[in-house]
Design an enzyme around this catalytic site. Structure first.
Site, mmCIF file in Angstrom:
data_model
loop_
_atom_site.group_PDB
_atom_site.id
_atom_site.type_symbol
_atom_site.label_atom_id
_atom_site.label_comp_id
_atom_site.label_asym_id
_atom_site.label_seq_id
_atom_site.Cartn_x
_atom_site.Cartn_y
_atom_site.Cartn_z
ATOM 1 C CB SER A 273 63.787 97.481 -27.380
ATOM 2 O OG SER A 273 62.508 97.110 -26.970
ATOM 3 C CE LYS A 274 63.155 95.711 -20.879
ATOM 4 N NZ LYS A 274 63.179 96.111 -19.517
ATOM 5 N NE ARG A 275 58.338 98.826 -25.062
ATOM 6 C CZ ARG A 275 58.352 100.126 -24.931
ATOM 7 N NH1 ARG A 275 58.470 100.873 -25.990
ATOM 8 N NH2 ARG A 275 58.236 100.691 -23.759
ATOM 9 C CG ASP A 276 63.186 94.147 -30.861
ATOM 10 O OD1 ASP A 276 62.363 95.077 -30.900
ATOM 11 O OD2 ASP A 276 64.386 94.284 -31.127
ATOM 12 C CE LYS A 277 64.176 88.652 -25.018
ATOM 13 N NZ LYS A 277 64.595 88.195 -23.731
#
Ligand code: GLU
Length: 568
Positions: A273-277
């Site tokens: 997910s984008k949240r990994d960034k």
């Protein structure tokens, strides 16, 4: 009986027709790209058609910029659509078009409405005027009694006259599909057969209050009208298939073959997910103990917003701020979307090769292949049921192998193209010869196209602005040893100042002579302080290439400044 709206079948080719149908919000995720790749391979390997359709009926979430981003990303990967939105590349070549357009769902409202009217006439659909509050109360009541909520068909209690009155008065209405009783059996080429029990699928909405069809309705109409024979899509859509089958039956449409593809997860089983960034950034911020936004962010984020972001793992930084912060903290953000991989300097052929292995394999221990091979070999029978694990280490090693085995000229060409797109300022500061030398010196150590730019910031730094950090490695190179590095550098300075030929070979010969006389022939002892002096760090391309790339004047200025810095 009312005649059905007929399907334009005449232009269908002999082979299968697959489609990739992204909703253009955000960026093309690797999972979507993998679906597109398999659709492309399945159709093209069988003389069929790979069709691209943009599902932009959710007006709030869709954007033109996102649609264009999707087209660009697919084109970059080499997943070219035989039919779909017209797309012109910067070089004037074009892609797309076809007999079944428009390929943007937002432009097909009339078509959907025609079919919705047909369903209402046939008694397969009906208007419903329930207010959001009424529906909410019923949902809550179900929750309280722990019974799954299903629409109770309240709208079917209305008489035709009441329905007419509502419609004339403009009461907000949705249209719902009247789902027949009985179980629904889904046949899937990958997952096998599954039965959705009777009553599980309630009378779902097919036209929203805003007049746009729901995903379920538009997808069924378009798959039929566009002649889609094979629906390959992510497993998360598996249960949606039941609704799609109900609609196909109500509309008298054909049933495509379904194949639901396994999802792609991180190796730890979490969703990519984008949240990994943000997770990566938070860890780096924590490690560096930054309690305030770094000054280099130029006020792009307030102290309060920074604090709120740091304390809430669900919060995400804006794309540009995240990228800037990553550069400041010197961390690489985990790539999630296709454009992340592009920016990080992965080759499209490698990304496709690697993506194909996420959920499929050709067998016989074959791992490296190109699109032609995939097209010839791709088969649904070898698609796995279970989730794929995205192995970044493997991807990086594939990329490294592909880069290091390509011809030098090809590496130079691709590096320039990458630089023009992502590091134009870097490229501008170097002459063509300098850049070619830098590319030549970096080639065999490059795992991505971006490394050349990221690891060689020393080359574009102004001579007067180069700084030397206080790291252990730098101190060791300059201040330790007998004599210490700074003394070795001081000894070398006149030799280099006197050198007329600044080519790598001449530099090597001169430093060798110096080493023979002063460091017992140990070339590294002479070279390492030199490297630190001209690059600011202990890692760079081979030192004589490094000096030659910088040129004599810059090298000597940096050496003097370094001597002053460490000598003081
Ligand atoms: N627009 C849907 C999505 O992006 C397509 C699903 C499908 O392929 O039917 O998930």
């Amino acid at each position: 009986m009312t005649p059905k709206v007929s399907s334009p079948d005449s232009s269908l080719p002999a082979g299968p027709v697959t489609r990739f149908a992204p909703s253009p919000s955000g960026h093309l995720h690797v999972g979507g790209a993998r679906t597109a790749l398999f659709c492309w391979a399945f159709a093209n390997g069988r003389n069929g058609t790979f069709l691209l359709r943009i599902e932009d009926t959710d007006q709030k979430r869709s954007s033109d910029a996102a649609s264009i981003g999707f087209l660009n990303d697919l084109d970059w990967l080499g997943i070219h659509w035989n039919e779909g939105p017209a797309f012109t590349r910067p070089d004037g070549t074009a892609l797309g078009g076809g007999a079944h357009g428009p390929y943007f769902q937002s432009e097909r409202a009339d078509t959907y409405n025609r079919y919705i009217e047909q369903l209402i006439r046939d008694g397969h659909a009906y208007h419903a005027f329930d207010t959001p509050e009424e529906l909410d109360a019923k949902r809550k009541a179900s929750l309280a009694t722990k019974t799954p909520y299903r629409y109770d068909r309240a709208a079917l209690q209305l008489s035709p006259a009441e329905v007419d009155a509502h419609l004339r008065a403009g009461t907000p209405a949705v249209v719902r599909c009247r789902v027949p009783a009985g179980p629904i059996v889904i046949k899937d080429e990958i997952l096998g057969e599954a039965t959705i029990p009777a009553g599980e699928v309630d009378d779902f909405v097919i036209r929203k209050v805003d007049g746009f069809p729901t995903y379920h309705f538009a997808v069924v109409v378009d798959d039929e009208l566009m002649g889609v024979t094979h629906v390959l899509r992510a497993q998360e859509h598996f249960t949606n298939t039941a609704k799609h089958m109900v609609l196909q039956d109500a509309l008298g449409f054909r049933r495509p073959t379904y194949a639901h593809l396994p999802l792609i997860f991180n190796p730890d089983g979490s969703k990519m997910s984008k949240r990994d960034k943000d997770k990566t950034l938070r860890a780096a911020v924590q490690q560096k103990g930054l309690t305030e936004p770094p000054a280099d962010l130029g006020g792009a984020i307030t102290a309060e917003a920074w604090k709120a972001w740091f304390g809430d793992k669900n919060k995400q930084l804006d794309f540009d701020i995240a990228a800037k912060l990553a550069a400041i903290l010197d961390v690489t953000l985990p790539e999630i979307n296709v454009d992340d991989f592009r920016r990080s300097g992965y080759l499209p052929s490698v990304v496709c090769n690697f993506l194909a292995l996420n959920g499929w394999s050709p067998g016989e221990n074959i791992e490296k292949f190109d699109l032609e091979f995939l097209k010839a070999r791709f088969d649904l029978s070898r698609v796995q049921k279970t989730p794929a694990k995205f192995d970044r280490v493997k991807l990086l090693s594939f990329n490294c192998d592909a880069i290091t085995s390509m011809a030098r000229e090809e590496f130079l060409r691709l590096s320039i193209a990458h630089g023009e797109q992502f590091h134009p300022a870097f490229l501008k500061k170097l002459t063509r010869e300098q850049f070619a030398m830098l590319a030549g010196a970096s080639h065999e150590r490059s795992k991505t196209l971006d490394e050349l730019f990221r690891n060689n910031r020393w080359v574009t730094a102004a001579d007067g602005a180069l700084t030397w950090d206080d790291s252990k490695n730098v101190r060791k190179a300059m201040l330790e040893g007998t004599p210490p590095g700074i003394e070795r550098l001081r000894g070398l300075q006149p030799t280099l100042t006197a050198l007329a030929d600044w080519s790598p070979a001449a530099l090597e010969a001169a430093v060798k002579l110096f080493a023979d006389a002063n460091t017992g022939g140990n070339l590294g002892m002479a070279a390492q302080p030199l490297r630190v002096a001209v690059t600011g760090g202990t890692v760079s391309p081979p030192i004589f290439d490094t000096l030659a790339i910088l040129g004599k004047e810059s090298s000597l200025v940096r050496i003097s400044r370094c001597l002053a810095h460490f000598g003081s």
